[in-house]
Design an enzyme around this catalytic site. Sequence first.
Site, PDB file in Angstrom:
ATOM      1  N   TYR A  13      65.372 -28.582 -17.620  1.00  0.00           N
ATOM      2  CA  TYR A  13      66.316 -28.550 -18.736  1.00  0.00           C
ATOM      3  C   TYR A  13      65.653 -28.768 -20.095  1.00  0.00           C
ATOM      4  O   TYR A  13      66.318 -28.662 -21.124  1.00  0.00           O
ATOM      5  CB  TYR A  13      67.422 -29.593 -18.523  1.00  0.00           C
ATOM      6  CG  TYR A  13      68.237 -29.324 -17.291  1.00  0.00           C
ATOM      7  CD1 TYR A  13      69.110 -28.247 -17.231  1.00  0.00           C
ATOM      8  CD2 TYR A  13      68.118 -30.140 -16.173  1.00  0.00           C
ATOM      9  CE1 TYR A  13      69.856 -27.988 -16.092  1.00  0.00           C
ATOM     10  CE2 TYR A  13      68.862 -29.890 -15.028  1.00  0.00           C
ATOM     11  CZ  TYR A  13      69.725 -28.816 -14.998  1.00  0.00           C
ATOM     12  OH  TYR A  13      70.463 -28.562 -13.865  1.00  0.00           O
TER      13      TYR A  13
ATOM     14  N   HIS B  40      71.456 -26.954 -24.340  1.00  0.00           N
ATOM     15  CA  HIS B  40      72.284 -28.119 -24.016  1.00  0.00           C
ATOM     16  C   HIS B  40      71.528 -29.428 -24.257  1.00  0.00           C
ATOM     17  O   HIS B  40      72.142 -30.488 -24.284  1.00  0.00           O
ATOM     18  CB  HIS B  40      72.739 -28.033 -22.561  1.00  0.00           C
ATOM     19  CG  HIS B  40      74.210 -28.215 -22.361  1.00  0.00           C
ATOM     20  ND1 HIS B  40      75.145 -28.208 -23.373  1.00  0.00           N
ATOM     21  CD2 HIS B  40      74.929 -28.406 -21.222  1.00  0.00           C
ATOM     22  CE1 HIS B  40      76.348 -28.387 -22.874  1.00  0.00           C
ATOM     23  NE2 HIS B  40      76.247 -28.512 -21.570  1.00  0.00           N
TER      24      HIS B  40
END
Length: 186
Positions: free
Chosen positions: A14, A19
């Site tokens: 990630y 995000h």
Amino acid sequence: MKVIIGLGNIGKEYEKTRHNAGFIAIDLLLEKYNYSSVKQEFNSLIYTTIINNQKVLLVKPLTFMNNSGLAVRQIINFYKINLNDLIIIHDDKDLNISRIQFKKDGSSAGHNGIKSIINNLQTQNFYRLRIGVNQVPKEWKIVDWVLSKFSDEELNLLKQSFIDKIEFINDFTNNKTFIYLMNKYN
């Protein structure tokens, strides 16, 4: 005491995703302000620093985005934080990448991390710093877009935009009103 919480997802896969704009912002704050300690508690990494003689917690929840509210609630309750002393930093798919905007109150606008915080705190009445990650292209699903990685150019632009406004923390720790912050930095 002031608390600044950057939202994101944990894990290598990630890193540098849209995000994780909140985690990226916390990392930039950690580069600028020396922290005296870091601990893992309340489902979070909590970095402690002093800015303008004010204790500041810089926080990365370790709960994954959709459960961020659990960590936020635990920190708020344990430290007895007034919501006026809290800023949540998160990505915003409705703002261009070079845009950073302060906001108070309001719905989650479909952001699951903010939705989790609203549900856990039972209020929308908290301050937010929204970091633009660009609008979702028509051919993309929202989930795929926010979990996609920034290009190097986008990441540099995002970081520079945040650095250009990083002094907000001095005003925040000097107890300037949120309206003052919105007028000065939006």
